[in-house]
Design an enzyme around this catalytic site. Structure first.
Site, PDB file in Angstrom:
ATOM      1  CB  SER A  99       4.874  -6.343  -3.899  1.00  0.00           C
ATOM      2  OG  SER A  99       4.845  -4.843  -3.649  1.00  0.00           O
ATOM      3  CE1 TYR A 100       2.117  -1.634  -1.881  1.00  0.00           C
ATOM      4  CE2 TYR A 100      -0.053  -0.600  -2.879  1.00  0.00           C
ATOM      5  CZ  TYR A 100       1.294  -0.537  -2.454  1.00  0.00           C
ATOM      6  OH  TYR A 100       1.832   0.742  -2.350  1.00  0.00           O
ATOM      7  N   GLY A 101      -0.194  -7.189  -1.023  1.00  0.00           N
ATOM      8  CA  GLY A 101      -1.035  -8.682  -0.418  1.00  0.00           C
ATOM      9  C   GLY A 101       0.189  -9.401   0.301  1.00  0.00           C
TER      10      GLY A 101
END
EC number: 1.1.1.65
Length: 371
Positions: A99-101
């Protein structure tokens, strides 16, 4: 959707004006002797389940996050240089998440890591020596173990590798969707049995739920190697100590995220000098009450010839945890590397912990942390 990046800090964190203090004895990790280029012997590692990792890893939450950390694609060259410098100095653990971004950049952290690993000069012929720990979001539409395995496969594709070091459940759904929780646990088992991950871990689990998942996985023949929680001089209350104790008892390595309190322990900010963006509200609430702790950090740093961040990270290492400070530049890597190769004395640790007690504000765990 990226919970790290879109949740307001007022929701994601809770402020506490009371503290409970329990001293933790340093666990034994391999001692380091500072050297010149490279700074640390690359074979000096600590155990994390079946893996051998550097005593400190690096986090990549900022890679792709425009909202909180101001990411731009023009930063990619600097990020790659930072990654390469870390490898050259014996760092082999890198933490990320699917989920990073933010927005269209969702998954960008994993994509960049994959690109950097493939192009790395330091890793030529040794790509299997880097340990990538990625976290899989407990999205409400991930309702089967197969969907969780598919999430792992998608991460592997973005990372351009065949097997993850650690596959982690990003947060527990026990508080709001307990039936989904068991499905996600089965997903961890499945990805381990399929050989997609070398080990499994969890993030944002409290002590009681941590014991439950450990026992569940153990009954399925899957060891739980790590538990990632916010653990720092700003987050060392009773519940965090309970988590640490459970980890020690069960042989789980605690990974400390936000060891610098999102930057509050760096000495860079004050109540009159706040960061831009969403962090400013949180910093404005907490920093005015941190003077005793910041004074102690500064005093020890000056005495030791270190920086305040190096002292704060070293405290986490002394507690037997593996801290993962975030990096966005070569300068961050250079400074954070100075947290290794030495140890705070017991008296210095106590001085910091008493100063933390005397500071009227602290930051406790993310609201997604269970009991």
């Amino acid at each position: 959707m990226n919970l790290h990046s879109v949740l307001p800090f007022s929701m994601a964190f809770t402020l506490s004006t009371t503290k409970t203090f329990t001293n933790i004895n340093c666990s034994n990790t391999t001692s380091f002797k500072p050297l010149k280029l490279p700074l640390f012997w690359p074979w000096q590692k600590v155990k994390m389940g079946p893996l051998s990792v550097s005593p400190m890893g690096f986090g990549t939450w900022a890679w792709g996050n425009q909202l909180l950390w101001g990411y731009q694609t023009s930063m990619d060259d600097q990020l790659q240089q930072a990654f390469e410098l870390a490898l050259e100095n014996g760092i082999n653990l890198f933490d990320t998440a699917d989920s990073y971004g933010t927005g269209r950049l969702n998954g960008q952290s994993e994509r960049l890591l994959g690109q950097f690993i493939k192009q790395s000069q330091a890793l030529k012929g040794k790509q299997n020596e880097v340990v990538i720990a990625t976290k899989f979001a407990a999205y409400p539409w991930r309702l089967t173990s197969g969907q969780f395995v598919n999430a792992c496969s998608a991460s592997l594709e973005r990372l351009q590798i065949d097997q993850l070091g650690i596959g982690q459940l990003h947060w527990s759904t026990a508080n709001y969707a307990p039936l989904q929780e068991l499905v996600l646990w089965d997903g961890l088992v499945a990805m381990y049995e399929k050989g997609l991950v070398r080990a499994v871990g969890v993030s944002n689990y409290g002590p009681q739920q941590l014991v439950k998942i450990h026992d569940y996985l153990k009954a399925r023949g899957v060891p739980l190697c790590s538990a990632q929680v916010q653990f720092s001089l700003l987050s060392m209350g009773k519940e965090q100590q309970e988590i640490k104790n459970v980890c020690d008892e069960l042989g789980i390595r605690l990974i400390s995220y936000s060891p610098l309190g999102l930057g509050m322990l760096t000495g860079k900010y004050s109540s009159s000098k706040l960061p831009t963006g969403p962090r400013s509200l949180l910093f404005g609430q907490i920093l005015p009450g941190l003077e005793p702790l910041l004074v102690a950090l500064r005093e020890i740093a000056e005495k030791r010839g270190k920086t305040m961040p190096q002292v704060a990270i070293n405290w986490c290492i002394c507690k037997g945890t593996v801290p993962i400070p975030g990096i966005k530049s070569v300068r961050h890597v250079e400074d954070n590397l100075g947290a290794m190769g030495w140890r705070l004395t017991n008296d210095e640790q106590l001085q910091l912990e008493y100063a933390a007690q005397e500071s009227p504000r602290s930051m406790i765990q993310n609201i997604f942390q269970t009991r």
